[in-house]
Design a protein around this motif. Structure first.
Motif, mmCIF file in Angstrom:
data_model
loop_
_atom_site.group_PDB
_atom_site.id
_atom_site.type_symbol
_atom_site.label_atom_id
_atom_site.label_comp_id
_atom_site.label_asym_id
_atom_site.label_seq_id
_atom_site.Cartn_x
_atom_site.Cartn_y
_atom_site.Cartn_z
ATOM 1 N N ALA A 1 -28.430 44.235 7.662
ATOM 2 C CA ALA A 1 -27.538 43.704 6.628
ATOM 3 C C ALA A 1 -27.382 42.194 6.777
ATOM 4 O O ALA A 1 -27.318 41.461 5.780
ATOM 5 N N LEU A 2 -27.321 41.735 8.006
ATOM 6 C CA LEU A 2 -27.234 40.291 8.245
ATOM 7 C C LEU A 2 -28.497 39.597 7.739
ATOM 8 O O LEU A 2 -28.428 38.530 7.111
ATOM 9 N N HIS A 3 -29.641 40.204 8.008
ATOM 10 C CA HIS A 3 -30.899 39.625 7.535
ATOM 11 C C HIS A 3 -30.906 39.539 6.010
ATOM 12 O O HIS A 3 -31.323 38.522 5.426
ATOM 13 N N ASP A 4 -30.411 40.589 5.341
ATOM 14 C CA ASP A 4 -30.373 40.598 3.873
ATOM 15 C C ASP A 4 -29.427 39.518 3.352
ATOM 16 O O ASP A 4 -29.737 38.831 2.364
ATOM 17 N N ALA A 5 -28.268 39.357 4.004
ATOM 18 C CA ALA A 5 -27.303 38.344 3.568
ATOM 19 C C ALA A 5 -27.881 36.946 3.728
ATOM 20 O O ALA A 5 -27.694 36.071 2.869
ATOM 21 N N LEU A 6 -28.606 36.744 4.814
ATOM 22 C CA LEU A 6 -29.222 35.442 5.057
ATOM 23 C C LEU A 6 -30.315 35.170 4.026
ATOM 24 O O LEU A 6 -30.445 34.049 3.506
ATOM 25 N N ALA A 7 -31.096 36.188 3.714
ATOM 26 C CA ALA A 7 -32.170 36.027 2.731
ATOM 27 C C ALA A 7 -31.604 35.732 1.342
ATOM 28 O O ALA A 7 -32.138 34.889 0.598
ATOM 29 N N ALA A 8 -30.516 36.410 0.972
ATOM 30 C CA ALA A 8 -29.906 36.187 -0.341
ATOM 31 C C ALA A 8 -29.364 34.770 -0.461
ATOM 32 O O ALA A 8 -29.556 34.092 -1.480
ATOM 33 N N LEU A 9 -28.696 34.316 0.586
ATOM 34 C CA LEU A 9 -28.187 32.946 0.570
ATOM 35 C C LEU A 9 -29.340 31.957 0.515
ATOM 36 O O LEU A 9 -29.296 30.972 -0.243
ATOM 37 N N GLY A 10 -30.390 32.222 1.289
ATOM 38 C CA GLY A 10 -31.530 31.313 1.323
ATOM 39 C C GLY A 10 -32.217 31.191 -0.023
ATOM 40 O O GLY A 10 -32.631 30.092 -0.426
ATOM 41 N N ALA A 11 -32.331 32.303 -0.742
ATOM 42 C CA ALA A 11 -33.002 32.271 -2.042
ATOM 43 C C ALA A 11 -32.241 31.408 -3.047
ATOM 44 O O ALA A 11 -32.837 30.602 -3.785
ATOM 45 N N THR A 12 -30.918 31.536 -3.071
ATOM 46 C CA THR A 12 -30.119 30.734 -4.001
ATOM 47 C C THR A 12 -30.085 29.274 -3.574
ATOM 48 O O THR A 12 -30.130 28.366 -4.423
ATOM 49 N N LEU A 13 -30.024 29.030 -2.271
ATOM 50 C CA LEU A 13 -30.063 27.649 -1.789
ATOM 51 C C LEU A 13 -31.384 26.975 -2.169
ATOM 52 O O LEU A 13 -31.410 25.801 -2.555
ATOM 53 N N GLU A 14 -32.463 27.716 -2.062
ATOM 54 C CA GLU A 14 -33.763 27.144 -2.416
ATOM 55 C C GLU A 14 -33.790 26.750 -3.890
ATOM 56 O O GLU A 14 -34.344 25.699 -4.268
ATOM 57 N N ALA A 15 -33.149 27.573 -4.731
ATOM 58 C CA ALA A 15 -33.116 27.264 -6.160
ATOM 59 C C ALA A 15 -32.250 26.051 -6.466
ATOM 60 O O ALA A 15 -32.500 25.323 -7.442
ATOM 61 N N GLU A 16 -31.227 25.809 -5.636
ATOM 62 C CA GLU A 16 -30.286 24.714 -5.883
ATOM 63 C C GLU A 16 -30.590 23.474 -5.041
ATOM 64 O O GLU A 16 -29.901 22.455 -5.159
ATOM 65 N N ALA A 17 -31.629 23.541 -4.210
ATOM 66 C CA ALA A 17 -31.868 22.482 -3.214
ATOM 67 C C ALA A 17 -32.084 21.115 -3.831
ATOM 68 O O ALA A 17 -31.751 20.083 -3.225
#
Length: 647
Positions: free
Chosen positions: A315-331
């Motif tokens: 679950a931690l891995h999934d939460a990190l991946a979800a945050l990373g995907a949105t951060l990449e879009a907003e970077a």
């Protein structure tokens, strides 16, 4: 080439005798200075043990300053760095009257980050009114300081939660893209480090630099012709940490916190980032809960063999991946968001790698009251350390008060791959036969007995009374310390100071000021603690400091050693425990006028054959097994010879 004789300079007619009141020449110090000078001149590797009171700092500083070489000196902690740079180095430089450019360089977390300070001040999301006040005080100080070293600002506690908000890490630093890069305190300190003749660092920075070079990134430290490693007994553990991989709650929660700060300033309309950051925080909290209560070190398979912990990790891995995907879009909307996107991606890769087994490494987990660290540590550090030392050609001096077991350095040199090194050992110049008494009580049960803790306190109480307080009780576990603190709290008539109730520096200052206190401590009080004079007259050690048998790193290294035909107890556990005991014993006698009793409560000193290894590694002092003889020693007119009982 050193033209002057360092030994003579430290002699009765040298400049130190003229400059320092009460300076007394010490044969050991003079011999060590000459030996270090020879190693510096020849570019050799030298491993030295200099007993307490030798004055090893002057013994390596004098030849270092006279060598004409560029020297990097690394010591154990930031506090020792400050002492070396601000107290010892100016004295030696004045005594020798040599022109020398010197600098102090610490890790990035020790320097104020102007960008992060302004970012968090603008966001205004502080945990409390007190924290907001600390941020304001830091802002005012930022306009006055020249170095940006947070140690200057003594009004804010070292452990305050404000510091991670206003300092940077390798993860969150924006580097040359930072708007404050041209005025960065860290960059300024690193540039200065490149230009000086002598640089003072600490072990964490030294090995961080090695790890950084190994990864192909830029260098933190300058090239030098000589490297002096003080407090070298700490090197195996610290080097192993930096040659491995770790991911901690501190890193993950820092990412979540910095994401919110960057979103507020760079993408205020992207509220989804705040929700995803909160999701990461929840994932971290859920994993900590799933790892179980208490503080411990455990093998990866032990903790993640349970379904709940594995599910929480996923679950931690999934939460990190979800945050990373949105951060990449907003970077693209700001440097802060870009940095957070990179950190999220790196953390996700690292989390996945930590879940995979690797040859020659052990995976394990450290849990704390509110956090955890996921680790992958190499079983052997000799090969990577030797590879790093080859990148830093020149003389290498490793020195400490505790490196040898008996008169042998083989345990230390083998572990670090220093089999080719020259070794020298100097005993303490203190007169332990006159100043100290070793008391090994009779009648205590086996340390594994449930009543052992009560037995230790039964030994300790009369000693505390006889010494009028003025005592350290050093324990090998936090559990034993807590139990002793609870038992002593109601019936001890002296001030009781307990590790964890206040910062270490504050406890030590109170101990010195009170003059009759009893301090209970674990590993952090076994070394790096200097209390001189009558305030500390008794040190009581509950057990021989063997590492916990279920320690995952110890177990894995023991298994590897056994598979290679070795003996883990004799080649690993016993030498490590001997060195740790020598550190604890070193707390008692810190000056030529100190007197005291050292009580080693463990009956295995005499009941087990390996007890002789411990006794042979201690300073030569009379031994008694008689409680009355130990108590009589505290009378000022009683000599150890008179107090000594039968062993």
């Amino acid at each position: 080439m050193i033209l002057a004789d360092p030994g003579e300079l430290l002699g009765a007619t040298g400049p130190f005798a003229r400059l320092l009141a009460g300076f007394a020449p010490r044969r050991q110090q003079q011999e060590m200075a000459r030996t270090v000078a020879d190693a510096l001149a020849a570019g050799e590797v030298l491993v030295t043990e200099a007993g307490t009171g030798t004055g090893k700092t002057f013994a390596y500083l004098v030849p270092a300053l006279l060598s004409g070489r560029k020297v990097v000196i690394s010591t154990g902690t930031r506090h020792l760095q400050d002492q070396l740079f601000h107290r010892d180095l100016p004295l030696v430089r004045r005594a020798l009257d040599v022109p020398l450019r010197a600098a102090l360089l610490k890790g990035r977390a020790n320097y104020l980050c102007r960008y992060r300070l302004q970012q968090h001040l603008a966001a205004g999301r502080f945990r409390s009114r007190e924290q907001a006040g600390e941020a304001t005080a830091i802002r005012d100080w930022a306009g006055r300081t020249r170095s940006g070293d947070v140690a200057e600002l003594t009004g804010i506690a070292e452990e305050s939660r404000i510091w991670p908000l206003v300092t940077s890490t390798a993860d969150n630093c924006l580097g040359q893209e930072c708007p404050d890069y041209g005025d960065c305190f860290l960059v300024r300190a690193r540039r200065q480090a490149q230009t000086v003749d002598l640089l003072v660092v600490n072990h964490h920075l030294l090995f961080a630099d090695m790890a950084l070079r190994d990864s192909g990134f830029g260098e933190l430290l300058p090239d030098a012709e000589a490297w002096i490693v003080d407090e070298a007994h700490q090197v195996p553990e610290i080097a192993g940490r930096f040659f491995g991989d770790t991911l901690s709650t501190h890193q993950l929660l820092g990412l979540a916190r910095d994401t919110v700060a960057a979103q507020l300033s760079e993408a205020p309309d992207s509220t989804a980032l705040r929700d995803l950051a909160a999701g990461l925080e929840k994932g971290v909290a859920d994993l900590r809960l799933a790892l179980g209560e208490g503080e411990r070190r455990a093998a990866w398979a032990t903790l993640f063999g349970r379904t709940a912990a594995t599910d929480a990790l996923n679950a931690l891995h999934d939460a990190l991946a979800a945050l990373g995907a949105t951060l990449e879009a907003e970077a693209g909307r700001g440097k802060g968001l870009e940095s957070c996107a990179r950190r999220a991606a790196d953390s996700a890769v690292l989390l996945e790698q930590l879940g995979e087994e690797a040859d020659g490494a052990v995976r394990w987990v450290q849990t704390y009251a509110r956090g955890f660290v996921l680790n992958r540590t190499p079983l052997e550090i000799a090969e990577p350390l030797q590879q790093q030392m080859a990148r830093y050609p020149g003389a290498w001096i490793f020195t400490s008060a505790t490196l040898a077991v008996g008169d042998s350095f083989s345990h230390y040199t083998r572990r670090l791959g220093l089999d080719h090194a020259a070794t020298h050992q100097w005993e303490s110049p203190f007169d332990f036969a006159r100043q100290a008494l070793l008391y090994v009580p009779r009648g205590l049960p086996d340390p594994r007995d449930p009543t052992y803790g009560e037995g230790v306190l039964a030994v300790a109480r009369p000693l505390i009374e006889a010494s009028g307080g003025r005592c350290f009780l050093l324990f090998t576990s936090h559990r034993a310390l807590r139990e002793a603190a609870a038992r002593l709290a109601d019936d001890l008539r002296y001030p009781l100071l307990v590790q964890g109730e206040a910062p270490r520096a504050e406890l030590l200052e109170r101990f010195r000021t009170l003059g009759n206190a009893v301090l209970l401590g674990t590993s952090s009080f076994w070394e790096g603690v200097d209390v001189r004079g009558e305030a500390l007259s008794c040190v009581i050690i509950d057990k021989l400091p063997f590492a916990a048998p279920d320690d995952p790193v110890l177990q894995a290294r023991g298994d590897a050693l056994r598979a290679a035909g070795g003996n883990p107890f004799l080649e690993q556990q016993l030498p490590n425990a001997v060195i740790a005991l020598k550190q604890g014993v070193g707390r008692l006698i810190r000056d030529v006028d100190d007197r005291g009793v050292l009580a080693l409560c463990d009956p295995r000193l005499f009941s087990k054959s390996y007890g002789r290894k411990f006794l042979a590694s201690l300073p030569p002092m009379p031994v008694t097994r008689d409680a009355a003889a130990a108590a009589r020693f505290f009378a000022a007119d009683t000599s150890p010879a008179a107090a000594e009982g039968s062993a």
